[in-house]
Write an enzyme that holds these catalytic residues in place. Structure first.
Site, mmCIF file in Angstrom:
data_model
loop_
_atom_site.group_PDB
_atom_site.id
_atom_site.type_symbol
_atom_site.label_atom_id
_atom_site.label_comp_id
_atom_site.label_asym_id
_atom_site.label_seq_id
_atom_site.Cartn_x
_atom_site.Cartn_y
_atom_site.Cartn_z
ATOM 1 C CE1 TYR A 157 49.230 40.515 48.398
ATOM 2 C CE2 TYR A 157 49.918 39.528 50.434
ATOM 3 C CZ TYR A 157 48.915 39.709 49.592
ATOM 4 O OH TYR A 157 47.655 39.552 49.811
ATOM 5 C CE1 TYR A 193 49.497 37.915 53.825
ATOM 6 C CE2 TYR A 193 47.926 36.845 52.375
ATOM 7 C CZ TYR A 193 48.429 38.093 53.058
ATOM 8 O OH TYR A 193 47.709 39.224 52.616
ATOM 9 N NE ARG A 214 44.500 39.638 56.369
ATOM 10 C CZ ARG A 214 43.611 40.257 55.595
ATOM 11 N NH1 ARG A 214 43.911 40.969 54.348
ATOM 12 N NH2 ARG A 214 42.302 40.408 55.528
ATOM 13 C CG HIS A 217 43.035 37.992 51.074
ATOM 14 N ND1 HIS A 217 43.956 37.214 52.300
ATOM 15 C CD2 HIS A 217 43.865 38.687 50.541
ATOM 16 C CE1 HIS A 217 44.931 38.136 52.315
ATOM 17 N NE2 HIS A 217 44.834 38.968 51.537
ATOM 18 C CG HIS A 219 44.628 42.057 48.258
ATOM 19 N ND1 HIS A 219 44.252 43.122 49.275
ATOM 20 C CD2 HIS A 219 45.248 41.067 48.726
ATOM 21 C CE1 HIS A 219 45.209 42.656 50.242
ATOM 22 N NE2 HIS A 219 45.555 41.594 50.102
#
Ligand code: BEZ
Ligand code: FE
Length: 304
Positions: A157, A193, A214, A217, A219
Site C-alpha cells: 500500500y 500480497y 491475502r 482485492h 477495498h
C-alpha cells in the site's frame, strides 16, 4: 483478609466491577475476566508463557503509528475482526456483504474525478472499475462518498512506502456517486500480497507455519447518510489464495469475475494501450445509522 482459590478469585474480580456505572462496560469487563481466567486455568499457563504474551502485546503496541495499526492486524489474523463483523451483520437482507477494514485505511482520501487513473505512476496491468451504489430496492444513491484503496503490483500500500509522506496517496481515492449512483475509475490490477511480516504479528504467522497471503482485492468504504456504512472488499476471481486468506475475510458474494478485454477504448472512452481488465461490481446499502469507523491514529475527512 480476603484470600481466594482459583475459582473464588474469578468471582472476586468479577464482583470488583459491580459498581461500574455503564452497564455495557460492566458486562464486557466481567465477561472478559471470566474468559481470561478460564483460559489461564484450562492451559495451566506458566509464568514464562505469561511473560511472553505480555512482551508480545508490548511489541504489538510499539509497532503502531499514525499509519500502522498492528493491533488491528492481530485482531485480523486471529479471526476476531471477522467475528465482530459477523455478529454485527447477521441480517443482510440483500445488502452487500461486509469484510475487514484492514490496517491500511489511513483516511484523508481526496475527492477525485470519475475516470481518474488512481495508479497513474505505477507499472501494472490496467483495469477499469465501474460500479453503482443503490438501496436495497435498486434505487440509485447519489452524492455518496466512496473511498477506494488497494495495494500496488508488488503488494504494498502507498502508506507502507517511505514516499507516502512526500508524494502522497496512490491507488487510494474518494469518488462521489453521480445522479445515477455510479462511479468509475482506472487503476492497475492488484495482486495477492502478504500482510506485513516485519512485526510481532508477522512473526507469529511465520513461526506457526501459517502463510501470510491475502487474495488480490480492492477495498471500498461506502458511507451514505441514512444507511449502514459499508466496509468491504471486492476480490479478484481466480486468485489462488481465495480459500486461505490469512485474515479469513473472503465471502463468495464479494468475488468478482474480472474480465480481460481487448477493446481499443475503455467504457469512458479512454484509449487502451493494450489488453485491459474490467471490474464491474455494484453495492447495495441497507438503511441504518452511523458513520464508518475512523482509522485509529489517523485523521479522516468527514463525508461530504
Ligand atoms: C488489507 O486488506 O489491507 C489487510 C487486511 C487485514 C490485514 C492486513 C491487510
Ligand atoms: Fe488490502
Amino acid at each position: 483478609m480476603a484470600q481466594f482459590n482459583e475459582t473464588e478469585l474469578t468471582a472476586a474480580v468479577v464482583k470488583s466491577f459491580e459498581q461500574t456505572p455503564n452497564p455495557r462496560a460492566k458486562f464486557l469487563l466481567q465477561e472478559l475476566v471470566k474468559s481470561l481466567h478460564d483460559y489461564v486455568r484450562r492451559t495451566d499457563l506458566t509464568f514464562a508463557e505469561w511473560e511472553y504474551a505480555i512482551d508480545f502485546l508490548t511489541r504489538t503496541g510499539q509497532k503502531c503509528s499514525d499509519i500502522r495499526q498492528e493491533f488491528i492486524l492481530l485482531s485480523d489474523v486471529l479471526g476476531v475482526s471477522m467475528l465482530v463483523d459477523a455478529v454485527n451483520h447477521r441480517d443482510r437482507d440483500g445488502a452487500t456483504e461486509t469484510t475487514v477494514l484492514g490496517p491500511f485505511y489511513v483516511g484523508e482520501h481526496k475527492v477525485t474525478p470519475h475516470g481518474t487513473d488512481i495508479s497513474a505512476k505505477l507499472e501494472g496491468e490496467r483495469m477499469f472499475v465501474q460500479s453503482r451504489v443503490t438501496d436495497l430496492a435498486g434505487r440509485p444513491l447519489a452524492n455518496v462518498p466512496v473511498d477506494v484503496w488497494h495495494a500496488d503490483g508488488d503488494g504494498f500500500y502507498d502508506s507502507q512506502k517511505p514516499s507516502f509522506a512526500t508524494e502522497g496517496a496512490s491507488s487510494r481515492a474518494r469518488f462521489i456517486t453521480d445522479a445515477d449512483g455510479r462511479f468509475f475509475f482506472r487503476t492497475i490490477l492488484p495482486c495477492s500480497y502478504p500482510i506485513p511480516t516485519d512485526g510481532p504479528v508477522g512473526e507469529m504467522i511465520m513461526q506457526t507455519r501459517r502463510h501470510p497471503m491475502r487474495p488480490a482485492h480492492v477495498h471500498f468504504l461506502v458511507n451514505a447518510p441514512g444507511y449502514e456504512p459499508l466496509i468491504t472488499h471486492v476480490f479478484i476471481g481466480g486468485d489462488k489464495y481465495l480459500d486461505s486468506d490469512v485474515v479469513f475475510g473472503v465471502k463468495d458474494e464479494l468475488v468478482a469475475q474480472v474480465e480481460t478485454r481487448s477493446d481499443a477504448a475503455m467504457p469512458d472512452g479512454t484509449k487502451a494501450t493494450g489488453p485491459w481488465h474490467l471490474m464491474t461490481y455494484d453495492f447495495h446499502l441497507k438503511p441504518g445509522e452511523g458513520l464508518a469507523p475512523k482509522p485509529l491514529g489517523a485523521k479522516v475527512a468527514e463525508p461530504a
